[in-house]
Design a protein around this motif. Structure first.
Motif, mmCIF file in Angstrom:
data_model
loop_
_atom_site.group_PDB
_atom_site.id
_atom_site.type_symbol
_atom_site.label_atom_id
_atom_site.label_comp_id
_atom_site.label_asym_id
_atom_site.label_seq_id
_atom_site.Cartn_x
_atom_site.Cartn_y
_atom_site.Cartn_z
ATOM 1 N N LEU A 14 -33.260 72.371 50.281
ATOM 2 C CA LEU A 14 -32.649 71.164 49.731
ATOM 3 C C LEU A 14 -33.119 70.928 48.301
ATOM 4 O O LEU A 14 -32.316 70.602 47.423
ATOM 5 C CB LEU A 14 -32.990 69.964 50.614
ATOM 6 N N ASP A 15 -34.425 71.106 48.060
ATOM 7 C CA ASP A 15 -34.951 70.952 46.698
ATOM 8 C C ASP A 15 -34.283 71.931 45.737
ATOM 9 O O ASP A 15 -33.942 71.570 44.608
ATOM 10 C CB ASP A 15 -36.465 71.157 46.668
ATOM 11 N N PHE A 18 -30.745 70.705 44.992
ATOM 12 C CA PHE A 18 -30.771 69.578 44.056
ATOM 13 C C PHE A 18 -31.118 70.048 42.644
ATOM 14 O O PHE A 18 -30.530 69.582 41.670
ATOM 15 C CB PHE A 18 -31.763 68.503 44.498
ATOM 16 N N THR A 19 -32.054 70.960 42.534
ATOM 17 C CA THR A 19 -32.439 71.481 41.222
ATOM 18 C C THR A 19 -31.263 72.207 40.576
ATOM 19 O O THR A 19 -30.981 72.015 39.396
ATOM 20 C CB THR A 19 -33.655 72.418 41.350
ATOM 21 N N SER A 22 -28.768 69.647 39.354
ATOM 22 C CA SER A 22 -29.340 68.486 38.663
ATOM 23 C C SER A 22 -28.541 68.062 37.436
ATOM 24 O O SER A 22 -28.401 66.864 37.172
ATOM 25 C CB SER A 22 -30.805 68.734 38.293
ATOM 26 N N ILE A 25 -25.498 66.215 38.766
ATOM 27 C CA ILE A 25 -25.932 64.951 39.366
ATOM 28 C C ILE A 25 -26.299 63.950 38.273
ATOM 29 O O ILE A 25 -25.941 62.770 38.348
ATOM 30 C CB ILE A 25 -27.107 65.175 40.342
#
Length: 150
Positions: A14-15, A18-19, A22, A25
């Motif tokens: 998940l990290d 998201f990275t 990013s 986002i």
């Protein structure tokens, strides 16, 4: 594999996701935060006299000048935030504006009981928006923008 390592691997996945996302986002976050300012600024143009009257009603001087400044800040800094032009400076300007407007126009502590609840909600919403803007000040606006993260 233990449940602890599954959780760790899931979090790691998940990290990573998201990275990898990013920049996108951050762009979405900037647009969502700035939209309310740009739209409010446009509304203030069409309702200039009403806005100036509202500003004057709380005892601020030079209501018409403050209305012009408010429109310029909301639209100018809002658009700068959307396109990522000096996003940190735009976010700082909007955060300060939002905090000042909260204290001046949503002072629930001085309102009659029938108005206090709604004004407290507006005040807390503005604090949350200012918090999001301050995150941009601290972390930058992301790579998708004119100033590339600044």
């Amino acid at each position: 594999m233990t449940s602890t390592s599954k959780i760790a691997n899931g979090t790691s996945t998940l990290d990573t996701a998201f990275t990898n996302a990013s920049s996108t986002i951050a762009l979405i976050g900037r647009v969502l935060l700035a939209a309310m300012f740009v739209l409010a600024g446009i509304d203030k143009i069409t309702g200039f006299e009403g806005t100036a009257g509202y500003i004057a009603s709380v005892g601020l001087p030079f209501a018409e000048l403050l209305t012009v400044v408010t429109i310029a800040v909301e639209i100018g800094a809002g658009l700068a935030l959307i396109v990522g032009f000096q996003a940190r400076i735009a976010a700082l300007l909007l955060a300060g504006f939002t905090l000042a407007a909260s204290v001046l126009f949503h002072n629930f502590w001085a309102m009659p009981a029938e108005q206090a609840y709604i004004q407290q909600l507006m005040f807390m919403k503005n604090l949350s928006v200012a918090g999001g803007l301050l995150m941009i000040v601290a972390l930058g606006g992301g790579a998708l923008g004119i100033s590339k993260g600044k």
